[in-house]
Design a protein around this motif. Structure first.
Motif, PDB file in Angstrom:
ATOM      1  N   VAL A 166      43.854  38.048  51.822  1.00 21.95           N
ATOM      2  CA  VAL A 166      45.139  37.596  52.980  1.00 21.95           C
ATOM      3  C   VAL A 166      45.685  35.770  51.455  1.00 21.95           C
ATOM      4  O   VAL A 166      45.606  35.753  51.103  1.00 21.95           O
ATOM      5  CB  VAL A 166      44.997  36.699  54.166  1.00 21.95           C
ATOM      6  N   THR A 167      47.172  36.827  51.172  1.00 17.23           N
ATOM      7  CA  THR A 167      47.852  36.066  50.314  1.00 17.23           C
ATOM      8  C   THR A 167      49.265  35.222  50.619  1.00 17.23           C
ATOM      9  O   THR A 167      49.910  36.486  51.618  1.00 17.23           O
ATOM     10  CB  THR A 167      48.447  36.754  48.778  1.00 17.23           C
ATOM     11  N   GLY A 210      53.476  25.540  43.979  1.00 20.33           N
ATOM     12  CA  GLY A 210      52.606  23.814  43.395  1.00 20.33           C
ATOM     13  C   GLY A 210      51.115  24.018  43.831  1.00 20.33           C
ATOM     14  O   GLY A 210      50.889  23.048  43.329  1.00 20.33           O
ATOM     15  N   GLY A 211      50.160  25.354  44.179  1.00 23.33           N
ATOM     16  CA  GLY A 211      49.629  24.680  44.468  1.00 23.33           C
ATOM     17  C   GLY A 211      48.803  24.260  45.628  1.00 23.33           C
ATOM     18  O   GLY A 211      47.435  23.871  45.973  1.00 23.33           O
ATOM     19  N   LEU A 247      42.223  24.276  50.723  1.00 26.18           N
ATOM     20  CA  LEU A 247      41.530  24.838  51.515  1.00 26.18           C
ATOM     21  C   LEU A 247      40.186  24.313  50.678  1.00 26.18           C
ATOM     22  O   LEU A 247      39.210  24.286  50.827  1.00 26.18           O
ATOM     23  CB  LEU A 247      41.771  26.272  51.092  1.00 26.18           C
ATOM     24  N   GLN A 248      40.852  24.208  49.289  1.00 23.54           N
ATOM     25  CA  GLN A 248      39.271  23.406  48.087  1.00 23.54           C
ATOM     26  C   GLN A 248      39.335  22.452  48.983  1.00 23.54           C
ATOM     27  O   GLN A 248      37.655  22.324  48.424  1.00 23.54           O
ATOM     28  CB  GLN A 248      40.112  23.318  46.901  1.00 23.54           C
ATOM     29  N   GLY A 260      44.551  30.939  43.713  1.00 24.22           N
ATOM     30  CA  GLY A 260      45.204  31.001  43.122  1.00 24.22           C
ATOM     31  C   GLY A 260      45.771  32.426  42.293  1.00 24.22           C
ATOM     32  O   GLY A 260      45.460  32.069  41.203  1.00 24.22           O
ATOM     33  N   ARG A 261      46.811  32.934  42.781  1.00 23.67           N
ATOM     34  CA  ARG A 261      47.371  34.352  41.126  1.00 23.67           C
ATOM     35  C   ARG A 261      48.739  34.744  41.995  1.00 23.67           C
ATOM     36  O   ARG A 261      48.929  34.462  43.216  1.00 23.67           O
ATOM     37  CB  ARG A 261      46.280  35.506  42.449  1.00 23.67           C
ATOM     38  N   ASN A 262      48.916  34.446  40.808  1.00 25.51           N
ATOM     39  CA  ASN A 262      51.103  34.861  40.578  1.00 25.51           C
ATOM     40  C   ASN A 262      51.524  34.157  41.394  1.00 25.51           C
ATOM     41  O   ASN A 262      52.309  34.834  41.960  1.00 25.51           O
ATOM     42  CB  ASN A 262      50.889  36.663  40.488  1.00 25.51           C
ATOM     43  N   GLY A 263      50.801  32.436  41.295  1.00 25.60           N
ATOM     44  CA  GLY A 263      52.254  31.632  42.784  1.00 25.60           C
ATOM     45  C   GLY A 263      51.674  32.153  43.671  1.00 25.60           C
ATOM     46  O   GLY A 263      52.724  31.805  44.599  1.00 25.60           O
TER      47      GLY A 263
END
Length: 273
Positions: A224-225, A230-231, A237-238, A246-249
């Protein structure tokens, strides 16, 4: 030990002037060996959803991930393989993000690659490639070392050793400790009901999408993405002790055999809190 090593073997065997088609934003280990192969080899890109439509009579080889690392989208294997077969193009599939949670038929492709440290839960340094007999005959063992010999223990020195008649002629020597750790993991997944694993993992992913009001994909996926430039969501979550990436925005969460509905509920609470 890496998929890029395997892809480099395939890239080295392409005829000069070949055209390789890959999806946009494809994982670089599947792309860079073709980009830097030289000999006039060209690499074209197209959106994954329209990859089959982008295959033309000039396409020599189509390389794609069965499940995209960055977004989790699942490739339309039937459409891609049918279009490639119609023009005589080879198909190379990277199943690193698929094998272990969804059924995969390696026989559908000319070559299938899989690094086992992802969904097969093996130590890093264990990667596999299967090739059709027809494709294997076109490949030169450019990485041949002592382990590629017919009898490895008599091919340690000199250049007159006979190479293995089987696919081991393309092998590099394995990372021994990693393979010791891989054996029980591979045995576990080989004995598992992969259809049940697929239903479990994709079911959890669908539960999260519903809770977050995300669009459900046409082909179910365990990944799920969503857009998170901005992360901020990843940080939430972290901070809640949830392993995400995080992958490719985009924020990225993946579900496997060791997850259950409480993990979904924790993620939802962290994002809404």
């Amino acid at each position: 030990s890496q998929t890029s090593v395997q892809v480099a073997l395939l890239a080295a065997a392409l005829p000069a002037g070949s055209t390789v088609l890959v999806p946009e934003h494809e994982f670089s280990s599947l792309v860079l060996p073709f980009v830097h192969a030289g000999r006039g080899i060209r690499v074209r890109t197209a959106p994954l959803s329209r990859l089959a439509d982008a295959i033309t009579s000039s396409t020599t080889l189509v390389a794609f991930s069965l499940v995209q690392s960055a977004c989790g989208h699942v490739a339309d294997v039937d459409a891609i393989c049918t279009a490639a077969a119609a023009v005589g193009a080879r198909t190379v599939c990277d199943a690193t993000q698929a094998v272990g949670w969804m059924p995969v038929d390696a026989g559908r492709f000319d070559a299938l690659l899989c690094h086992a440290y992802k969904w097969l839960c093996c130590p890093r340094g264990v990667a596999f490639m299967s090739v059709s007999a027809d494709y294997a005959r076109t490949l030169a063992p450019v990485q041949a070392g002592w382990y590629a010999g017919d009898d490895p223990w008599t091919s340690c020195y000199g250049g007159d050793a006979d190479l293995a008649a089987c696919a081991r002629r393309f092998d590099v020597s394995p990372a021994w400790q990693a393979f010791v750790g891989a054996e029980p993991a591979l045995r576990t997944f080989a004995q598992a009901d992969i259809a049940a694993v697929h239903a479990h993992a994709t079911g959890l992913a669908s539960r999260l999408r519903r809770a977050l009001e995300l669009e459900q994909p046409d082909i179910p996926t365990a990944i799920v993405t969503w857009v998170d430039p901005g992360g901020d969501d990843l940080a939430r979550l972290q901070a809640a002790g949830i392993t995400a990436s995080g992958r490719n925005g985009r924020a990225r969460v993946a579900f496997h055999v060791f997850n259950d509905e409480t993990d979904v509920d924790r993620a939802v609470a962290a994002l809404r809190g």
